[in-house]
Design a protein around this motif. Sequence first.
Motif, PDB file in Angstrom:
ATOM      1  N   ALA A 147       0.860  -1.315   0.062  1.00 29.43           N
ATOM      2  CA  ALA A 147      -0.087   0.029  -0.139  1.00 29.43           C
ATOM      3  C   ALA A 147       1.060   1.079   0.022  1.00 29.43           C
ATOM      4  CB  ALA A 147      -0.925  -0.076   1.164  1.00 29.43           C
ATOM      5  N   PHE A 148       1.959   1.141   0.829  1.00 29.04           N
ATOM      6  CA  PHE A 148       2.910   2.348   0.815  1.00 29.04           C
ATOM      7  C   PHE A 148       3.541   2.497  -0.341  1.00 29.04           C
ATOM      8  CE2 PHE A 148       6.667   4.655   2.267  1.00 29.04           C
ATOM      9  CZ  PHE A 148       5.894   5.834   2.795  1.00 29.04           C
ATOM     10  N   GLY A 149       3.761   1.421  -1.267  1.00 32.67           N
ATOM     11  CA  GLY A 149       4.466   1.606  -2.531  1.00 32.67           C
ATOM     12  C   GLY A 149       3.499   2.129  -3.374  1.00 32.67           C
ATOM     13  N   LEU A 150       2.291   1.877  -3.431  1.00 33.06           N
ATOM     14  CA  LEU A 150       1.422   2.274  -4.376  1.00 33.06           C
ATOM     15  C   LEU A 150       1.297   3.659  -4.134  1.00 33.06           C
ATOM     16  CD1 LEU A 150      -0.605   1.479  -6.592  1.00 33.06           C
ATOM     17  CD2 LEU A 150      -2.362   1.055  -4.861  1.00 33.06           C
ATOM     18  N   LEU A 151       0.966   4.149  -2.989  1.00 30.29           N
ATOM     19  CA  LEU A 151       0.826   5.489  -2.442  1.00 30.29           C
ATOM     20  C   LEU A 151       2.165   6.302  -3.051  1.00 30.29           C
ATOM     21  CD1 LEU A 151      -0.537   7.718  -0.612  1.00 30.29           C
ATOM     22  CD2 LEU A 151       1.124   7.196   1.045  1.00 30.29           C
ATOM     23  N   LYS A 152       3.143   5.940  -2.871  1.00 21.89           N
ATOM     24  CA  LYS A 152       4.339   6.762  -3.230  1.00 21.89           C
ATOM     25  C   LYS A 152       4.494   6.936  -4.713  1.00 21.89           C
ATOM     26  CE  LYS A 152       7.967   6.909  -0.681  1.00 21.89           C
ATOM     27  NZ  LYS A 152       9.286   6.780  -0.091  1.00 21.89           N
ATOM     28  N   GLU A 153       3.885   5.794  -5.483  1.00 24.79           N
ATOM     29  CA  GLU A 153       4.013   5.753  -7.178  1.00 24.79           C
ATOM     30  C   GLU A 153       3.014   6.975  -7.354  1.00 24.79           C
ATOM     31  OE1 GLU A 153       2.225   2.677 -10.283  1.00 24.79           O
ATOM     32  OE2 GLU A 153       2.978   1.875  -8.581  1.00 24.79           O
ATOM     33  N   ASP A 175      -6.341   8.792  -0.379  1.00 23.22           N
ATOM     34  CA  ASP A 175      -6.121  10.080  -1.161  1.00 23.22           C
ATOM     35  C   ASP A 175      -5.271   9.713  -2.379  1.00 23.22           C
ATOM     36  OD1 ASP A 175      -7.895  11.960   0.010  1.00 23.22           O
ATOM     37  OD2 ASP A 175      -6.396  13.188   0.841  1.00 23.22           O
ATOM     38  N   LEU A 176      -5.249   8.307  -2.635  1.00 24.60           N
ATOM     39  CA  LEU A 176      -4.376   7.695  -3.859  1.00 24.60           C
ATOM     40  C   LEU A 176      -4.250   8.614  -5.010  1.00 24.60           C
ATOM     41  CD1 LEU A 176      -2.444   5.397  -4.768  1.00 24.60           C
ATOM     42  CD2 LEU A 176      -4.426   4.254  -5.624  1.00 24.60           C
ATOM     43  N   ASP A 177      -5.527   8.994  -5.461  1.00 22.16           N
ATOM     44  CA  ASP A 177      -5.507   9.673  -6.889  1.00 22.16           C
ATOM     45  C   ASP A 177      -5.697  11.226  -6.720  1.00 22.16           C
ATOM     46  OD1 ASP A 177      -8.113  10.508  -5.680  1.00 22.16           O
ATOM     47  OD2 ASP A 177      -9.146   9.362  -7.111  1.00 22.16           O
TER      48      ASP A 177
END
Length: 183
Positions: free
Chosen positions: A6-12, A54-56
Amino acid sequence: MTREEAFGLLKEYNKEPFHIHHALTVEGVMKYFADVLGYGDERDFWGIVGLLHDLDFELYPEEHCIKEQEIMRKLGIDERIVHATASHGYSITVDVKPEHEMEKVLYAVDELTGLIGASALMLPTKSVQDLELKSVKKKFKNLKFAAGCSREVIQRGADMLGWDLDTLIEKTILAMRTIDPEA
């Protein structure tokens, strides 16, 4: 999904330190509420929802809570995470209603953590450790202070939870104190 994934996706999708910090704050607040509301066995899940809510937003602010559903579904992320993260945009950008208590907490604390954080910065110590309910209430009433934090959403979130505003603010201050005791 693991916390690391999840943290990796957030930082992407998010590069701005402010957005990363906000995600980490909401993650910590969500874990706190999972524990105090009797969902300790779902603590990590609540945290992941907070981390990804708030990913997007950074890349797609005009499609907030819409684009993240598309991204998450394309990646095969658990539909419970998709629904929960989207629901914090209820009546603002999407019609995905917060149903589970966790979703209602997310809806209520997302904006409130910003207001509390801004209020803490006004203190000489700049620490949430020294922040009191009355200070946040005073800032809450001043619509020019932290104008981007919707008081309407915060109040609606408290109402969804069946809490008065003071209870929501007090509990969220306590939650934020546990995230970084030095902050």
